[in-house]
Design an enzyme around this catalytic site. Structure first.
Site, PDB file in Angstrom:
ATOM      1  N   PRO A   2       3.829   5.310   8.502  1.00 22.03           N
ATOM      2  CA  PRO A   2       2.838   5.957   7.636  1.00 22.03           C
ATOM      3  C   PRO A   2       1.445   5.564   8.079  1.00 22.03           C
ATOM      4  O   PRO A   2       1.152   4.374   8.263  1.00 22.03           O
ATOM      5  CB  PRO A   2       3.162   5.400   6.240  1.00 22.03           C
ATOM      6  CG  PRO A   2       3.856   4.096   6.508  1.00 22.03           C
ATOM      7  CD  PRO A   2       4.589   4.268   7.796  1.00 22.03           C
ATOM      8  N   CYS A  62      -1.144  -2.653   3.728  1.00 21.77           N
ATOM      9  CA  CYS A  62      -2.464  -2.105   4.024  1.00 21.77           C
ATOM     10  C   CYS A  62      -3.553  -3.084   3.564  1.00 21.77           C
ATOM     11  O   CYS A  62      -3.558  -3.495   2.403  1.00 21.77           O
ATOM     12  CB  CYS A  62      -2.648  -0.760   3.332  1.00 21.77           C
ATOM     13  SG  CYS A  62      -4.257   0.003   3.652  1.00 21.77           S
ATOM     14  N   GLY A  92       4.516  -2.631  14.769  1.00 23.42           N
ATOM     15  CA  GLY A  92       3.321  -3.316  15.230  1.00 23.42           C
ATOM     16  C   GLY A  92       3.238  -3.437  16.736  1.00 23.42           C
ATOM     17  O   GLY A  92       4.030  -4.156  17.346  1.00 23.42           O
TER      18      GLY A  92
END
Length: 337
Positions: free
Chosen positions: A19, A102, A214
């Site tokens: 996302p 986030c 990541g």
């Protein structure tokens, strides 16, 4: 490709596109789905309050060809998360995911996102409330820690809290987030990656689904991670060079990578863009996600120039996409374009 643990949910989570706020909207997901049938796609993070009070069709609507597709929610109030999850389930999403990663100022002001790494009990309450309201899988995407946390204890605490509440999977961005002093972009690049920390979490929890995210830039890297964890998630690498997604199904199924029929792909996207324009949208809403499609091909620079300069003009139609495609020489591929 079989993975151990939670086998009923593994098939659609071996590979996922992360996302990404302002990027993985419905038009991006439709485009990505043309390149891979097997990847799990995610919405942008959508705040629970927006789902409850906002324009739901605009925020949550999607094309059914996008399945499997997951709705990522932001929030910390269990009742609001549960209500938003129920609304999302009604729209037909395949999974509900809670954002615990986030680091932006906006989510910090609302005490959710990566801030929740500090309050595992709040995460557990949110997961439990959503599990009580929907029959869909409920998952969590987190960091390995924030600020000065010890990542060994912080990640274990978060994971244990999520699983105690019934979470079906945990996706781990293998970096810390720094809540002060780094921008969201810097938080994706500066904190060092620690893949081994995620591997250790999986080793300690062999029957739990754990995916990794990541800094992964290729399918070869993805395959290497799948030797240690249950799923792998690509973000910016998949967005900026979307042709990488054309190899995902072969990775998952163990076969040969099928060549991309770029002419068919462009016609499919042109038809989609025409439908979007007819409903009041603009060509650039669709084509902005396609800028990197021909990375490495001769003519890719001209393709990008045409889309960047012409698709944004008022009244631009799908013929601009076809014109841009005509600049690409599919027979000549280079390392850069």
């Amino acid at each position: 490709m079989e993975k151990a643990g939670n086998s009923h949910i593994c098939a659609s989570r071996l590979f996922a596109v992360a996302p990404m706020i302002d990027w993985t909207d419905r038009h991006c997901r439709f485009f990505h789905r043309q390149l891979t049938g097997g990847a799990l796609l995610y919405t942008e993070m959508i705040v629970a309050d927006a789902v409850i009070h906002g324009d739901r069709e605009r925020l949550l609507g999607f094309d059914r060809s996008e399945h499997p597709v997951a709705l990522q929610l932001g929030g910390s109030d269990p009742e609001k998360l549960a209500e938003a999850a129920e609304i999302g389930a009604g729209f037909g999403y395949d999974e509900i995911n809670l954002n615990v990663g986030c680091p932006s100022d906006r989510v910090q002001s609302g005490t959710f996102g990566a801030c929740l790494m500090k309050t595992p009990g709040v995460v557990a309450a949110g997961v439990a409330a959503m599990k009580a309201r929907v029959s869909l899988p409920v998952t969590v995407k987190c960091r390995i820690g924030v600020d000065d946390q010890d990542t060994e204890t912080a990640l274990d605490a978060l994971a244990d809290a999520a699983w105690s509440a019934g979470a079906d999977a945990l996706w781990v961005h293998a970096r810390k987030a720094w809540l002060q002093g780094l921008s969201p972009r810097e938080n994706r690049e500066i904190p060092p990656l620690d893949y081994n920390r995620v591997y250790r979490l999986k080793q300690a929890n062999p029957d739990r689904f754990i995916g990794i995210n990541g800094g992964i830039v290729s399918l070869d890297e993805a395959a290497a991670h799948l030797a240690h964890v249950d799923g792998v998630m690509l973000g910016r690498a998949a967005y900026q060079n979307p042709a990488i997604l054309a190899g995902v199904d072969a990775l998952l199924e163990g076969g040969e990578r099928a060549p991309v029929d770029y002419a068919l792909l462009i016609e499919t996207m042109a038809a989609y863009a025409e439908r979007h324009i007819a409903s009041g949208g603009r060509l650039s809403h669709v084509t902005r996600h396609m800028i990197g499609l021909f990375h490495g091909f001769d003519g890719a620079r001209r393709y990008r120039q045409i889309l960047s300069s012409k698709a944004t003009k008022p009244g631009a139609g799908a013929e601009v996409l076809r014109e841009a495609f005509s600049a690409v020489d599919l027979g000549t591929r280079r390392d850069a374009a």
